[in-house]
Design a protein around this motif. Structure first.
Motif, PDB file in Angstrom:
ATOM      1  N   VAL A 173       0.839  -1.198   0.000  1.00 35.58           N
ATOM      2  CA  VAL A 173       0.000   0.000   0.000  1.00 35.58           C
ATOM      3  C   VAL A 173       0.871   1.244   0.000  1.00 35.58           C
ATOM      4  CG1 VAL A 173      -1.936  -1.041   1.199  1.00 35.58           C
ATOM      5  CG2 VAL A 173      -0.127   0.036   2.518  1.00 35.58           C
ATOM      6  N   TYR A 174       0.285   2.334  -0.472  1.00 34.63           N
ATOM      7  CA  TYR A 174       0.993   3.602  -0.462  1.00 34.63           C
ATOM      8  C   TYR A 174      -0.045   4.702  -0.506  1.00 34.63           C
ATOM      9  CZ  TYR A 174       0.203   2.836  -5.448  1.00 34.63           C
ATOM     10  OH  TYR A 174      -0.376   2.549  -6.650  1.00 34.63           O
ATOM     11  N   ASN A 175       0.393   5.875  -0.173  1.00 32.94           N
ATOM     12  CA  ASN A 175      -0.524   6.999  -0.211  1.00 32.94           C
ATOM     13  C   ASN A 175       0.287   8.274  -0.151  1.00 32.94           C
ATOM     14  OD1 ASN A 175      -2.918   8.456  -0.197  1.00 32.94           O
ATOM     15  ND2 ASN A 175      -3.878   7.104   1.293  1.00 32.94           N
ATOM     16  N   ALA A 176      -0.420   9.385  -0.301  1.00 31.73           N
ATOM     17  CA  ALA A 176       0.224  10.681  -0.207  1.00 31.73           C
ATOM     18  C   ALA A 176      -0.468  11.418   0.920  1.00 31.73           C
ATOM     19  CB  ALA A 176       0.082  11.426  -1.520  1.00 31.73           C
ATOM     20  N   ASP A 177       0.304  11.831   1.898  1.00 36.25           N
ATOM     21  CA  ASP A 177      -0.275  12.480   3.073  1.00 36.25           C
ATOM     22  C   ASP A 177      -0.258  13.995   2.958  1.00 36.25           C
ATOM     23  OD1 ASP A 177      -0.723  10.073   4.218  1.00 36.25           O
ATOM     24  OD2 ASP A 177       1.002  10.129   5.566  1.00 36.25           O
ATOM     25  N   THR A 178      -1.170  14.598   3.684  1.00 32.31           N
ATOM     26  CA  THR A 178      -1.267  16.046   3.695  1.00 32.31           C
ATOM     27  C   THR A 178      -1.847  16.445   5.042  1.00 32.31           C
ATOM     28  OG1 THR A 178      -2.223  17.933   2.537  1.00 32.31           O
ATOM     29  CG2 THR A 178      -3.514  15.925   2.530  1.00 32.31           C
ATOM     30  N   LEU A 179      -2.323  17.673   5.169  1.00 32.06           N
ATOM     31  CA  LEU A 179      -2.914  18.088   6.436  1.00 32.06           C
ATOM     32  C   LEU A 179      -4.374  17.653   6.507  1.00 32.06           C
ATOM     33  CD1 LEU A 179      -1.538  21.745   6.742  1.00 32.06           C
ATOM     34  CD2 LEU A 179      -0.690  19.706   7.897  1.00 32.06           C
ATOM     35  N   GLY A 180      -4.794  17.275   7.694  1.00 34.19           N
ATOM     36  CA  GLY A 180      -6.211  17.041   7.928  1.00 34.19           C
ATOM     37  C   GLY A 180      -6.777  18.267   8.618  1.00 34.19           C
ATOM     38  N   ILE A 181      -7.962  18.672   8.250  1.00 32.15           N
ATOM     39  CA  ILE A 181      -8.557  19.847   8.906  1.00 32.15           C
ATOM     40  C   ILE A 181     -10.003  19.573   9.314  1.00 32.15           C
ATOM     41  CG2 ILE A 181      -7.092  21.469   7.633  1.00 32.15           C
ATOM     42  CD1 ILE A 181      -9.732  22.198   6.062  1.00 32.15           C
ATOM     43  N   ARG A 182     -10.497  20.395  10.231  1.00 31.39           N
ATOM     44  CA  ARG A 182     -11.912  20.356  10.597  1.00 31.39           C
ATOM     45  C   ARG A 182     -12.581  21.544   9.919  1.00 31.39           C
ATOM     46  NH1 ARG A 182     -13.795  17.937  15.554  1.00 31.39           N
ATOM     47  NH2 ARG A 182     -15.682  19.124  15.187  1.00 31.39           N
ATOM     48  N   PRO A 183     -13.179  21.346   8.724  1.00 26.85           N
ATOM     49  CA  PRO A 183     -13.745  22.480   7.979  1.00 26.85           C
ATOM     50  C   PRO A 183     -14.836  23.199   8.773  1.00 26.85           C
ATOM     51  CG  PRO A 183     -14.414  20.375   7.019  1.00 26.85           C
ATOM     52  CD  PRO A 183     -13.374  20.065   8.038  1.00 26.85           C
ATOM     53  N   ASP A 184     -15.556  22.464   9.637  1.00 29.10           N
ATOM     54  CA  ASP A 184     -16.629  23.090  10.409  1.00 29.10           C
ATOM     55  C   ASP A 184     -16.090  24.046  11.467  1.00 29.10           C
ATOM     56  OD1 ASP A 184     -15.500  20.800  11.580  1.00 29.10           O
ATOM     57  OD2 ASP A 184     -17.199  20.540  12.928  1.00 29.10           O
ATOM     58  N   LEU A 185     -14.857  23.855  11.901  1.00 27.69           N
ATOM     59  CA  LEU A 185     -14.294  24.725  12.928  1.00 27.69           C
ATOM     60  C   LEU A 185     -13.353  25.784  12.346  1.00 27.69           C
ATOM     61  CD1 LEU A 185     -13.532  22.039  15.688  1.00 27.69           C
ATOM     62  CD2 LEU A 185     -15.478  23.593  15.559  1.00 27.69           C
ATOM     63  N   ILE A 186     -12.862  25.546  11.135  1.00 30.51           N
ATOM     64  CA  ILE A 186     -11.958  26.522  10.512  1.00 30.51           C
ATOM     65  C   ILE A 186     -12.734  27.522   9.657  1.00 30.51           C
ATOM     66  CG2 ILE A 186     -10.122  26.790   8.808  1.00 30.51           C
ATOM     67  CD1 ILE A 186      -8.723  24.407   9.966  1.00 30.51           C
ATOM     68  N   LYS A 187     -13.735  27.018   8.942  1.00 30.31           N
ATOM     69  CA  LYS A 187     -14.670  27.879   8.194  1.00 30.31           C
ATOM     70  C   LYS A 187     -14.031  28.760   7.122  1.00 30.31           C
ATOM     71  CE  LYS A 187     -17.947  28.153  12.015  1.00 30.31           C
ATOM     72  NZ  LYS A 187     -17.659  28.563  13.388  1.00 30.31           N
ATOM     73  N   ARG A 188     -12.918  28.374   6.586  1.00 26.14           N
ATOM     74  CA  ARG A 188     -12.364  29.086   5.431  1.00 26.14           C
ATOM     75  C   ARG A 188     -11.471  28.111   4.681  1.00 26.14           C
ATOM     76  NH1 ARG A 188      -7.081  30.561   5.750  1.00 26.14           N
ATOM     77  NH2 ARG A 188      -6.119  30.698   7.812  1.00 26.14           N
ATOM     78  N   PRO A 189     -11.213  28.402   3.394  1.00 25.73           N
ATOM     79  CA  PRO A 189     -10.389  27.451   2.649  1.00 25.73           C
ATOM     80  C   PRO A 189      -8.944  27.424   3.166  1.00 25.73           C
ATOM     81  CG  PRO A 189     -11.291  29.174   1.208  1.00 25.73           C
ATOM     82  CD  PRO A 189     -11.654  29.544   2.598  1.00 25.73           C
TER      83      PRO A 189
END
Lengths: 427, 303
Positions: A173-189
């Protein structure tokens, strides 16, 4: 008296018979004329790896298909390497990451895998063999698999730059990681790695506390903030390590981090409890948060992804039936069922063609082509992952894997880096 | 309860000097040697070895010890090792003080205020309840309680005491100390309670008859006579906190330094000689603390 005589005699006779029989058996065993009995023993493969890849369903399906039992030995990423170096006979099959190979291969504890015995070897995605996705080269900073996937020979302790008959690991298996965010608490792109150290998220950010991976995330942030451009993020000089750690320490002293995390569940808990709204994260952890009904995005960022890849390796001392069993497992694994299973978890499988044949068209379109779901998308154990109309974070395979900026790495200055990382933790 | 100090006449002269006594002591000595002395000697040996990414290189070098104290001569900023020890000592002292006060109070209550033996046993068992589940589970159960959206914060906000969630409750020095106290107060209670139960009650009556106040009796009679228990409890708590890395990790959000954590990180990166050198230093420091504590009381005599 006379009535009692036959009994002891019989008993004596029986003892004699049993003794000679035992002797005879021992003799036969010693000469090895009992192979039929011996090989009837059920085969058990001890599979060393991290808990993330050790799925019960995969072991059960393999057992049903072949009769071979998989015995999972689950330890942490660091401990997989430690076991491979210090106790190479404690497993029959290792599932480890490519960046660990720089530590394991020079010990001679791994056997090169003969690609002639791997049915689908030539179908393994080009990302591993040539570092290309659809004919386009991706970032190869750090320990890119193409640098360490081939060995000079079966018993070689050296990597080969060009393809050979022997592979160090067969990719799983493999993947590409990035940041995880909580869009409901950040409320902006969120579009850049730099946001991880944005004071706006003071006390609500987290970073990975596995030094060799955490430092790569930190390097992505340093570059995104425009502080420094590394010639190779995956192989820093002492000065570059100092700079990276200094940036982290400054942020820590300002109270940027709520916590550091080391294992999968920790990252899931931090995110779902709302302690943290932005952190470096693994794709299945994002999925785990989402299956709890909490909004969480595996956020594609303009600087690209930090990729990782794991694969199967064989210990050098493996031989006979167990070796055959290990090859059988690897072949079975690349044959589609397991690949489809992993693809449905949000990972990518090594042989896409076979996995595709075991997936529904709408699933393939959602997971691999970045198209919107035409039916509800469910995880292998039936949890709802995406509703009709939703699109996978990061889009298609090509968009995600093509956007790799660097790979998890083992640096030449690893010892120094770990020491500096301890400094960051202590700051 | 108390016995006269005159030694009982023994049937054989010089007990423990006969050959059979040596034989009887052999199994324990062997176990002690194999499982304690030999590994310890190995750690000491490895701490002087060199290493690279994947193997240990036998030899003799002070490199590891020098690396540990690298930069400690710098006066403008403290080096990692000193900082880490300072942080570990800080926790050690706070946890020791709190567990001592709490442990002493609980033991005092159990030993002198509870008259019936049945109730005493029941309450004592109650004290062990935290030990019925695993360490890590006990720690993790604090997270939903103390977290940003946890019960405590919900309560505080609901009562209108604060407008913003209190952040220092979790992943802070506070939460680490709290977890330690929760986990290890029992190690203080048991030996102190044990010492207190051995105090001759007539001494307390004598103090009372002589007109001593409650505090005077506590300070001049009970505390000195509980000294053995206090020292033994202190040794337990201090050695545990000095070496801990799990509690500090989980409750400190992995961002509080502890010497145990550094050793753990180093072993996971195959830097065994460095970890061994750290372990030797830690062991030396803990032994010195224990040595100092045992100067205060002769444990062998008191037990």
């Amino acid at each position: 008296m006379s009535d009692a005589l036959p009994e002891p005699t019989n008993a004596l006779k029986a003892t004699m018979q049993r003794r000679s029989l035992l002797k005879g058996t021992a003799g036969i065993l010693a000469t090895g004329i009992f192979p039929a009995v011996h090989s009837a023993e059920p085969l058990v493969l001890r599979y060393l790896g991290t808990a993330v890849n050790q799925d019960k369903a995969i072991a059960e399906k393999f057992k049903a298909d072949t009769g071979i039992t998989i015995q999972y030995v689950a330890v942490t990423t660091d401990d997989v390497t430690k076991r491979a170096v210090t106790a190479p006979n404690s497993f029959d099959l290792i599932d480890t990451e490519y960046f660990s190979l720089k530590k394991i291969v020079p010990t001679g504890n791994l056997k090169g895998i003969d690609v002639k015995r791997i049915k689908n070897a030539d179908k393994i995605t080009t990302l591993f063999t040539t570092g290309m996705v659809n004919g386009k080269a991706v970032g190869d900073q750090g320990t890119a698999p193409k640098k360490v996937i081939f060995l000079e020979g079966e018993k070689s302790k050296k990597f080969s730059a060009t393809p050979t008959q022997y592979m160090s690991l067969i990719p799983t298996v493999y993947n590409a990681d990035t940041l995880g965010i909580r869009p409901d608490l950040i409320k902006r792109p969120i579009t850049s790695w730099a946001e991880l150290l944005n004071p706006e998220f003071k006390g609500k950010a987290a970073i990975l506390n596995i030094p060799s991976i955490g430092i790569m995330d930190a390097a992505m942030v340093v570059e995104a903030m425009g502080i420094y451009k590394y010639p190779d993020k995956g192989n820093m000089t002492k000065k570059e390590i100092d700079l990276t750690i200094k940036t982290l320490i400054e942020a820590k002293k300002q109270g940027q981090f709520r916590a550091l995390w080391k294992d999968f569940n920790e990252s899931v808990n931090l995110m779902s409890s709302g302690e943290v709204v932005i952190q470096s994260m693994w794709s299945p952890a994002v999925t785990a948060v989402r299956t709890k009904g909490i909004a969480c995005t595996f956020q594609p960022l303009k600087e690209g992804y930090r990729a990782w890849a794991a694969g199967f390796g064989l210990p050098a001392t493996l031989k006979g039936r167990t070796l055959d069993g290990a090859y059988e497992f690897i072949n079975w694994f690349l044959d589609g069922w397991a690949g489809a299973y992993l693809n449905r978890q949000g990972y990518y499988s090594a042989v896409l063609e076979t996995a595709k044949s075991k997936m529904e068209a709408y699933e393939w379109a959602y997971w691999m082509e970045g198209k919107s779901a035409t039916q509800d998308i469910k995880s292998p154990n039936g949890d709802l992952l995406a509703k009709v109309g939703q699109i996978r974070d990061g889009g298609s395979y090509e968009a995600r894997m093509g956007g790799i900026a660097c790979w998890n790495a083992l640096m030449d200055e690893n010892n120094y880096m770990v020491q500096k990382w301890n400094e960051f933790v202590a700051a | 309860m108390s016995t006269p100090t005159a030694p009982l006449p023994s049937p054989t002269p010089a007990p423990g000097r006969s050959l059979s006594a040596w034989w009887q002591a052999t199994p324990l000595t062997a176990v002690f040697a194999v499982f304690f002395l030999v590994p310890l000697a190995l750690i000491l040996m490895v701490s002087f070895w060199d290493f690279n990414e994947y193997e240990l290189l036998p030899g003799f070098t002070f490199k590891n010890y020098i690396a540990i104290f690298d930069g400690c001569g710098n006066t403008s900023e403290m080096c990692v090792t000193l900082k880490t020890y300072l942080s570990t000592f800080k926790f050690c002292f706070m946890v020791w003080l709190i567990t001592l006060v709490v442990g002493f109070a609980v033991s005092y209550f159990l030993a002198f205020h509870i008259q019936s033996q049945g109730t005493q046993t029941l309450l004592f068992v109650l004290c062990t309840i935290p030990f019925w589940t695993s360490n890590v589970i006990r720690m993790i159960s604090w997270v939903p309680l103390l977290g940003r959206n946890g019960l405590v914060n919900q309560g505080l906000m609901g009562a209108g005491l604060v407008d913003q969630p209190v952040e220092w409750l979790l992943f802070s020095d506070f939460s680490v100390t709290l977890a330690f106290v929760h986990l290890y107060t029992m190690f203080m209670i048991v030996p102190i309670f044990n010492s207190m139960m051995r105090i001759d009650r007539s001494l307390l009556e004598a103090a009372n008859d002589s007109g001593a106040s409650g505090w005077q009796t506590l300070w001049n009679v009970i505390v000195p006579l509980s000294r053995t228990g206090i020292i033994i409890g202190s040794i337990f708590v201090i050695t545990i906190v000095m070496g801990d890395f799990v509690t500090v990790g989980v409750m400190g959000g992995q961002q509080i330094a502890s010497i145990g954590k550094i050793i753990q990180v180093q072993t996971s990166y195959l830097q065994f000689p460095l970890a061994a050198a750290n372990a030797v230093i830690l062991l030396a420091i803990v032994l010195m603390i224990i040595w100092a504590l045992t100067r205060l009381v002769d444990i062998r005599k008191e037990l």
